[in-house]
Scaffold this active site. Structure first.
Site, short mmCIF file in Angstrom:
data_model
loop_
_atom_site.label_atom_id
_atom_site.label_comp_id
_atom_site.label_asym_id
_atom_site.label_seq_id
_atom_site.Cartn_x
_atom_site.Cartn_y
_atom_site.Cartn_z
N ASP A 168 0.83 -1.21 0.00
CA ASP A 168 0.00 0.00 0.00
C ASP A 168 0.87 1.26 0.00
OD1 ASP A 168 -2.29 1.49 0.03
OD2 ASP A 168 -2.75 1.16 2.15
N ASN A 202 -10.64 -3.24 -6.40
CA ASN A 202 -9.83 -2.23 -7.10
C ASN A 202 -10.41 -1.82 -8.47
OD1 ASN A 202 -6.62 -3.42 -5.84
ND2 ASN A 202 -7.88 -1.72 -5.12
C1 FPP Z 1 -2.09 0.11 -3.27
O1 FPP Z 1 -1.59 1.42 -3.24
C2 FPP Z 1 -1.49 -0.58 -4.39
C3 FPP Z 1 -2.20 -1.20 -5.38
C4 FPP Z 1 -3.65 -1.25 -5.42
C5 FPP Z 1 -1.49 -1.85 -6.49
C6 FPP Z 1 -0.29 -2.61 -6.08
C7 FPP Z 1 0.48 -2.97 -7.28
C8 FPP Z 1 1.83 -2.95 -7.34
C9 FPP Z 1 2.69 -2.61 -6.19
C10 FPP Z 1 2.54 -3.37 -8.56
C11 FPP Z 1 2.23 -4.82 -8.82
C12 FPP Z 1 3.13 -5.41 -9.74
C13 FPP Z 1 2.83 -6.49 -10.48
C14 FPP Z 1 3.91 -7.16 -11.22
C15 FPP Z 1 1.47 -7.05 -10.62
P1 FPP Z 1 -2.59 2.62 -3.42
O2 FPP Z 1 -2.69 2.92 -4.89
O3 FPP Z 1 -3.90 2.30 -2.79
O4 FPP Z 1 -1.86 3.77 -2.67
P2 FPP Z 1 -2.55 4.94 -1.84
O5 FPP Z 1 -3.31 4.30 -0.72
O6 FPP Z 1 -1.39 5.75 -1.37
O7 FPP Z 1 -3.42 5.70 -2.79
#
Ligand code: FPP
Length: 256
Positions: free
Chosen positions: A27, A75
């Site tokens: 996250d 998501n």
């Molecule tokens: C949450 O951060 C992250 C996600 C929903 C996506 C996670 C994906 C990756 C780390 C890359 C994955 C890689 C592969 C190869 C599949 P957020 O966007 O919710 O962050 P925030 O809470 O700060 O907005």
């Protein structure tokens, strides 16, 4: 002569107490980007690079299963551009990382409602699973379009069906029956994470492995996922090693 007696993180680790299964809620990508006045997808791109770093670090430490929450069933509610970008990441990731995975003897697995992903994403992950299937070291298990309530609901439907057709008596249903119908079943004895880590300071489970984390140690760290390093990961494993897991019982030395 002055000797440097400060131990490195790796030396502080107890090699006999490495968690077999580490699960991570990655996250903070969006906030990492916002802090730099970058678009959210820049955070996901950096987050993808972090996946590479932590995969190699975990494999080198002797972790047997690394389960990463890459995309949840919730998501899809994000803006289309962001969803499209997240769906393109597996193609980018595997197109240049599979040789490294093979070199490190890491096999790729995917857990989730994969059939609902765009065809190109499905192909990227299925190809990676196929290309790494002979690797016998760590399992890199991506939770993609995964949601624990959906997983449990599917399991309940399958079990109800077995009861309805007379293949299973309702009185025979136990923990193992449920385990066998969850998406982690292929991991056998390693299905339940020893430790669940969440980055970015949020302290929630967000529909991740609700059944499987019944006795997992939970570690929350303020660091945003794109800022994760191998050293921080080692530090969190040291924190895990300081916990006393009792599984509902007592510490062995406190039984008197
Ligand atoms: C949450 O951060 C992250 C996600 C929903 C996506 C996670 C994906 C990756 C780390 C890359 C994955 C890689 C592969 C190869 C599949 P957020 O966007 O919710 O962050 P925030 O809470 O700060 O907005």
């Amino acid at each position: 002569m002055v000797f440097n007696t400060k131990k490195t993180q790796i030396e502080r680790l107890d090699p006999d107490n490495i968690p077999n299964h580490v699960a991570i809620i990655m996250d903070g990508n969006g906030r990492w980007a916002k802090r730099r006045h970058l678009p959210r997808i820049a955070g996901h791109k950096k987050g993808m690079d972090t996946v590479k770093t932590i995969t190699i670090a975990a494999s080198k430490l002797g972790v047997k299963v690394l389960t990463l929450y890459a995309f949840s069933t919730e998501n899809w509610k994000r803006p289309t551009d962001e969803v499209n970008y997240l769906m393109s990441l597996p193609t980018t990731f595997f197109s240049n990382f599979v040789p490294d995975l093979i070199k490190n003897n890491v096999s790729v697995k995917v857990m989730g409602y994969v059939d609902q992903l765009p065809p190109a994403t499905q192909k990227a992950v299925r190809d990676a699973v196929e290309q790494t299937k002979d690797c016998t070291g760590m399992v890199l298990n991506f939770a993609l379009n995964y949601g624990s309530r959906a997983e449990i609901t599917t399991a309940v439907k399958e079990i109800a069906q077995e009861v309805a057709t007379g293949n299973l008596a309702a009185t025979e249903i136990n923990d193992q029956t449920i385990d066998q119908h969850l998406m982690t079943n292929f991991l056998g004895d390693l299905a339940d994470p020893d430790v669940l880590i969440r980055s970015s300071g949020e302290e929630r489970i967000s529909n991740f492995l609700l059944w499987q984390i019944a006795y997992s140690e939970l570690i929350f760290t303020d660091t945003y996922w794109p800022d994760f390093t191998a050293e921080l990961f080692a530090n969190l494993i040291i924190e895990y090693q300081g916990r006393h897991r009792r599984f509902g019982g007592l510490d062995p030395d406190k039984k008197e």
